[in-house]
Motif scaffolding. Structure first.
Motif, PDB file in Angstrom:
ATOM      1  N   THR A  25      -2.863 -33.134 -38.965  1.00  0.00           N
ATOM      2  CA  THR A  25      -2.278 -32.566 -37.755  1.00  0.00           C
ATOM      3  C   THR A  25      -3.337 -31.725 -37.059  1.00  0.00           C
ATOM      4  O   THR A  25      -3.973 -30.875 -37.693  1.00  0.00           O
ATOM      5  CB  THR A  25      -1.074 -31.667 -38.098  1.00  0.00           C
ATOM      6  N   PHE A  26      -3.546 -31.958 -35.762  1.00  0.00           N
ATOM      7  CA  PHE A  26      -4.483 -31.160 -34.981  1.00  0.00           C
ATOM      8  C   PHE A  26      -3.679 -30.154 -34.159  1.00  0.00           C
ATOM      9  O   PHE A  26      -2.868 -30.539 -33.318  1.00  0.00           O
ATOM     10  CB  PHE A  26      -5.330 -32.054 -34.074  1.00  0.00           C
ATOM     11  N   PRO A  27      -3.875 -28.852 -34.408  1.00  0.00           N
ATOM     12  CA  PRO A  27      -3.067 -27.833 -33.733  1.00  0.00           C
ATOM     13  C   PRO A  27      -3.549 -27.604 -32.299  1.00  0.00           C
ATOM     14  O   PRO A  27      -4.635 -28.055 -31.915  1.00  0.00           O
ATOM     15  CB  PRO A  27      -3.299 -26.601 -34.599  1.00  0.00           C
ATOM     16  N   PRO A  28      -2.774 -26.861 -31.491  1.00  0.00           N
ATOM     17  CA  PRO A  28      -3.225 -26.505 -30.147  1.00  0.00           C
ATOM     18  C   PRO A  28      -4.509 -25.683 -30.199  1.00  0.00           C
ATOM     19  O   PRO A  28      -4.838 -25.072 -31.221  1.00  0.00           O
ATOM     20  CB  PRO A  28      -2.055 -25.680 -29.585  1.00  0.00           C
ATOM     21  N   PHE A  29      -5.223 -25.597 -29.073  1.00  0.00           N
ATOM     22  CA  PHE A  29      -6.517 -24.906 -29.059  1.00  0.00           C
ATOM     23  C   PHE A  29      -6.404 -23.396 -29.245  1.00  0.00           C
ATOM     24  O   PHE A  29      -7.384 -22.741 -29.572  1.00  0.00           O
ATOM     25  CB  PHE A  29      -7.252 -25.218 -27.748  1.00  0.00           C
ATOM     26  N   ASN A  30      -5.224 -22.829 -28.995  1.00  0.00           N
ATOM     27  CA  ASN A  30      -5.101 -21.379 -29.185  1.00  0.00           C
ATOM     28  C   ASN A  30      -4.941 -20.988 -30.660  1.00  0.00           C
ATOM     29  O   ASN A  30      -4.926 -19.811 -30.995  1.00  0.00           O
ATOM     30  CB  ASN A  30      -3.934 -20.819 -28.374  1.00  0.00           C
ATOM     31  N   VAL A  31      -4.824 -21.978 -31.546  1.00  0.00           N
ATOM     32  CA  VAL A  31      -4.770 -21.701 -32.993  1.00  0.00           C
ATOM     33  C   VAL A  31      -6.172 -21.388 -33.482  1.00  0.00           C
ATOM     34  O   VAL A  31      -7.108 -22.152 -33.260  1.00  0.00           O
ATOM     35  CB  VAL A  31      -4.188 -22.900 -33.759  1.00  0.00           C
TER      36      VAL A  31
END
Length: 357
Positions: A162-168
């Motif tokens: 899973t690739f999280p959003p960039f703010n993670v």
């Protein structure tokens, strides 16, 4: 700041439970056939930590360079440097960049542990999640490709990454928690008593006992006779033989190594001794008795060990090791206390001194 206080508090609770388990072991060091318990602690799942209303830092999002896959027998070990693996736990979904799992008997990809016989077990363990939830395969001989795809029978079943959003910006954990109590079934030392109604088992087996709540199992062979000459435990529960509860018709009897009770050259009954292949489901019920958890049947198998009459098995608690474990747990408990005290003093300064400024 409060987060560290919560983590220290979780450490206090976990260590308190660990100390209770060790204390129980020490109090039963002289209990016949007692098996030591171990408190299993685990960290809370790693949750994703995000920036809110702040600049996106791309340094935390490396380019995906594929999945590093290692396989050792049934054990898969995966690592990545971008994205996360997800695991479903009782405390929520955990995220990590390393993952170890096996395929359980039902085809699910799950985390695992090794029992005292060095066997891989997945009961009560966590499910590995794909994009469609827990991953289940029909063929246990699976492959994982460099993109994280789970391949079974030549077909892609799901994907692990899973690739999280960039703010993670990473993960954080809430400390440790008590998971469960596991029992160490390694044998204790066998000592001679000379009492013909004392029995010890050499090998992996259990006596069967009839209780008001059904059949239970025990390694405690310190039996006696009731008024009807029935062989019973110290609590009065009937010891079971192959032909039902055992009744001794004469004091002049012999016990065979296989459990046969011989009177006048004839086999009257035979102690019902079994090996249990799913011991991980056994739970202590008090009075040195075990019973499987609800909705799980004991997998009884042939006992291929030896019955010894006139002997008893001691507990498998090593007093010195337990005392060392107790000291370690107490020091860990005190360390968490100091962290909470330091945080409390810091909060006091924030409230009383910063408020004046």
């Amino acid at each position: 700041m409060n987060n560290s206080m919560y983590i220290a508090a979780s450490g206090l609770l976990a260590n308190q439970k660990n100390i209770e388990v060790i204390s129980n072991n020490l109090s039963n060091v002289n209990t016949t056939g007692f098996k030591k318990d171990m408190a299993i602690l685990e960290s809370f799942p790693e949750v994703l930590l995000s920036k809110i209303n702040d600049r996106i830092d791309m340094d935390n999002h490396r380019a995906f360079r594929g999945v590093n896959v290692e396989r050792d027998g049934d054990i898969f070990t995966l690592t990545i440097d971008s994205g996360y693996f997800k695991v479903s736990t009782p405390a929520g979904v955990g995220n990590s960049r390393s993952l170890r799992f096996i395929v359980d008997d039902n085809g699910y990809l799950k985390t695992f542990y090794k029992n005292t016989e060095d066997e891989l077990k997945a009961d009560g363990e966590n499910y590995v999640l794909g994009k469609n939830g827990p991953i289940r395969v029909e063929d246990r001989n699976i492959e994982i490709d460099y993109r994280g795809n789970v391949i079974s029978g030549g077909q892609i079943i799901d994907n692990l990454i899973t690739f999280p959003p960039f703010n993670v910006i990473g993960t954080t954990s809430g400390g440790v928690r008590f998971d469960k109590i596991a029992t160490d079934f390694t044998p204790g030392v066998i000592t001679e008593t000379g009492n013909k109604l004392d029995f010890a088992l050499q090998g992996d087996g259990f006596f069967k006992v009839q209780t008001p709540n059904g059949i239970a199992y025990t390694r405690d062979g310190s039996f006696t006779l009731n008024a009807n000459r029935g062989l019973v435990t110290n609590e009065g529960y009937a010891v079971l033989g192959q032909n039902g509860p055992i009744v001794l018709s004469s004091n002049d009897f012999e016990i065979g190594e296989n459990g046969d009770i011989i009177v006048g050259g004839q086999v009257e009954n035979s102690l019902d001794i079994v090996r249990i292949d799913n011991k991980e489901y056994l739970r202590k019920q008090g009075n040195n008795l075990y019973r499987t958890v609800d909705n799980v049947q004991a997998e009884e198998a042939f006992f291929d060990g030896q019955l010894l009459s006139g002997y008893l098995e001691t507990s498998n608690v090593n007093t010195i090791k337990e005392m060392v474990s107790m000291i370690t747990a107490q020091r860990s408990y005190e360390s968490n206390q100091k962290v909470i005290k330091a945080q409390d003093e810091l909060l006091e300064k924030v409230v009383n001194e910063l408020g004046r400024v």
